[in-house]
Design an enzyme around this catalytic site. Structure first.
Site, PDB file in Angstrom:
ATOM      1  N   ARG A  63       0.834  -1.198   0.000  1.00 22.60           N
ATOM      2  CA  ARG A  63       0.000   0.000   0.000  1.00 22.60           C
ATOM      3  C   ARG A  63       0.862   1.239   0.000  1.00 22.60           C
ATOM      4  O   ARG A  63       2.035   1.212   0.346  1.00 22.60           O
ATOM      5  CB  ARG A  63      -0.909   0.023   1.238  1.00 22.60           C
ATOM      6  CG  ARG A  63      -2.033  -1.007   1.215  1.00 22.60           C
ATOM      7  CD  ARG A  63      -2.884  -0.912   2.473  1.00 22.60           C
ATOM      8  NE  ARG A  63      -3.459   0.416   2.614  1.00 22.60           N
ATOM      9  CZ  ARG A  63      -3.172   1.248   3.613  1.00 22.60           C
ATOM     10  NH1 ARG A  63      -2.315   0.911   4.550  1.00 22.60           N
ATOM     11  NH2 ARG A  63      -3.741   2.439   3.668  1.00 22.60           N
ATOM     12  N   LYS A 122       4.238  -6.741  12.271  1.00 24.44           N
ATOM     13  CA  LYS A 122       3.454  -7.014  11.054  1.00 24.44           C
ATOM     14  C   LYS A 122       3.773  -8.401  10.504  1.00 24.44           C
ATOM     15  O   LYS A 122       4.925  -8.736  10.254  1.00 24.44           O
ATOM     16  CB  LYS A 122       3.754  -5.943  10.000  1.00 24.44           C
ATOM     17  CG  LYS A 122       2.933  -6.115   8.725  1.00 24.44           C
ATOM     18  CD  LYS A 122       2.887  -4.840   7.919  1.00 24.44           C
ATOM     19  CE  LYS A 122       2.269  -5.054   6.545  1.00 24.44           C
ATOM     20  NZ  LYS A 122       1.981  -3.801   5.850  1.00 24.44           N
ATOM     21  N   ARG A 256      -0.438   5.089  12.797  1.00 24.47           N
ATOM     22  CA  ARG A 256       0.539   4.441  13.687  1.00 24.47           C
ATOM     23  C   ARG A 256       0.068   4.539  15.128  1.00 24.47           C
ATOM     24  O   ARG A 256      -0.382   5.601  15.557  1.00 24.47           O
ATOM     25  CB  ARG A 256       1.900   5.144  13.613  1.00 24.47           C
ATOM     26  CG  ARG A 256       2.565   5.007  12.305  1.00 24.47           C
ATOM     27  CD  ARG A 256       4.090   4.846  12.440  1.00 24.47           C
ATOM     28  NE  ARG A 256       4.636   4.302  11.226  1.00 24.47           N
ATOM     29  CZ  ARG A 256       4.721   3.003  10.935  1.00 24.47           C
ATOM     30  NH1 ARG A 256       4.328   2.113  11.820  1.00 24.47           N
ATOM     31  NH2 ARG A 256       5.205   2.581   9.807  1.00 24.47           N
TER      32      ARG A 256
HETATM   33  C1  BTN Z   1       0.885  -3.853   2.409  1.00 24.52           C
HETATM   34  O1  BTN Z   1       0.967  -4.283   3.557  1.00 24.52           O
HETATM   35  O2  BTN Z   1       1.294  -2.707   2.115  1.00 24.52           O
HETATM   36  C2  BTN Z   1       0.285  -4.723   1.354  1.00 24.52           C
HETATM   37  C3  BTN Z   1       1.233  -5.812   0.914  1.00 24.52           C
HETATM   38  C4  BTN Z   1       0.657  -6.685  -0.178  1.00 24.52           C
HETATM   39  C5  BTN Z   1       1.678  -7.631  -0.734  1.00 24.52           C
HETATM   40  C6  BTN Z   1       1.075  -8.634  -1.674  1.00 24.52           C
HETATM   41  S1  BTN Z   1       2.210  -9.915  -2.098  1.00 24.52           S
HETATM   42  C7  BTN Z   1       1.118 -10.487  -3.340  1.00 24.52           C
HETATM   43  C8  BTN Z   1       0.535  -9.274  -4.013  1.00 24.52           C
HETATM   44  N1  BTN Z   1       1.399  -8.804  -5.070  1.00 24.52           N
HETATM   45  C9  BTN Z   1       1.943  -7.620  -4.799  1.00 24.52           C
HETATM   46  O3  BTN Z   1       2.736  -7.008  -5.524  1.00 24.52           O
HETATM   47  N2  BTN Z   1       1.484  -7.162  -3.625  1.00 24.52           N
HETATM   48  C10 BTN Z   1       0.572  -8.104  -3.008  1.00 24.52           C
END
Ligand code: BTN
Length: 258
Positions: A63, A122, A256
């Protein structure tokens, strides 16, 4: 399939296909990002329901434009893509977080909007993106929806992160990517279809049961500070600030614990 790891693709397909006609499971040894790949396919007109797994992601995305780092074998990275047409999209990513946490372990909590946390660290994240399907953007038109999920299975390097990440093997020492995926994919699909039918409201109390921010002092990236009060019926974060209760809905705002 042409991969080094064992993936229970058929078992996943058998569990999901009756609920999602046309569903397929695809495992690739390497991709830039499972979300990017499904978004490219959607823009090229491919709108079938699919679970796409990458054993290695070269350019995983998180994100807020962040990168998502994952080591092959030490993480599970996949995306579920399917057409969806809910009356209201708000809260989809929270509902996904609820489904993933519930399918895995009672010790997994949720940090708004959809981070999975264990013991103050996390464990995983969710990235939801959508692409139009030629419906002209009218209200209620289906959009191809890509739900990307990254879960740490084994501890990974934490350089640059304020809090070192958690890993599923902290909870289950033998956790393997394929088994974890088989466990969470069917409830994930159920949750997404339930969300399409009924929106976020049925997930709200389930979210609250895992809400890590409720009652805590929080700082928002837009400079607001306050106390988190829980989530609204649309999945917004309710924050008690000096000027009253505000509802944070923007995915661009990060939160946060203070
Ligand atoms: C976050 O916490 O910011 C979201 C992370 C999401 C990661 C997953 S891994 C599979 C899919 N492909 C990506 O490029 N991102 C999501």
């Amino acid at each position: 399939m042409n991969t080094a790891l064992a993936w229970p693709a058929e078992a996943i397909w058998e569990a999901v296909a009756p609920r999602l006609p046309g569903f397929t499971v695809e495992v690739l040894p390497e991709l830039d990002s499972t979300n990017s790949e499904l978004m490219r396919r959607a823009r090229a007109g491919q709108a079938d329901p699919v679970l796409l797994v990458a054993e290695r992601q070269m350019a995983g995305r998180g994100r807020l434009g962040r990168a998502w780092q994952a080591e092959p074998g030490a993480s599970l990275t996949f995306s579920l893509g399917l057409p969806l047409a809910p009356a209201d999209w708000s809260g989809l990513s929270l509902a996904v977080g609820v489904a993933v946490a519930e399918s895995l372990d009672s010790r997994i909590g949720l940090k708004w909007p959809n981070d999975l946390w264990v013991d103050g660290r996390k464990l995983g994240g969710i990235l939801v993106e959508t692409a139009g399907m030629g419906g002209g953007g009218s209200a209620g038109a289906a959009r191809y929806t890509v739900i990307g999920i990254g879960l740490n299975l084994a501890p990974r390097a934490s350089e640059g992160l304020s809090t070192p990440p958690a890993a599923l093997r902290d909870l289950w020492p033998d956790a393997r990517a394929g088994e974890v995926l088989l466990r969470l994919a069917p409830p994930l699909v159920d949750a997404v279809l339930d969300f399409q039918a009924s929106g976020f409201e049925p997930f709200r109390t389930r979210y609250e049961a895992r809400d890590l921010l409720r009652g805590r002092a929080v700082n928002l990236s837009d400079g607001t500070a306050g106390t988190a009060l829980g989530v609204s019926g649309q999945g917004g974060l309710l924050v008690h600030t000096a000027t009253g209760v505000t509802t944070v809905t923007s995915a661009e705002v990060s939160v946060r614990p203070a």
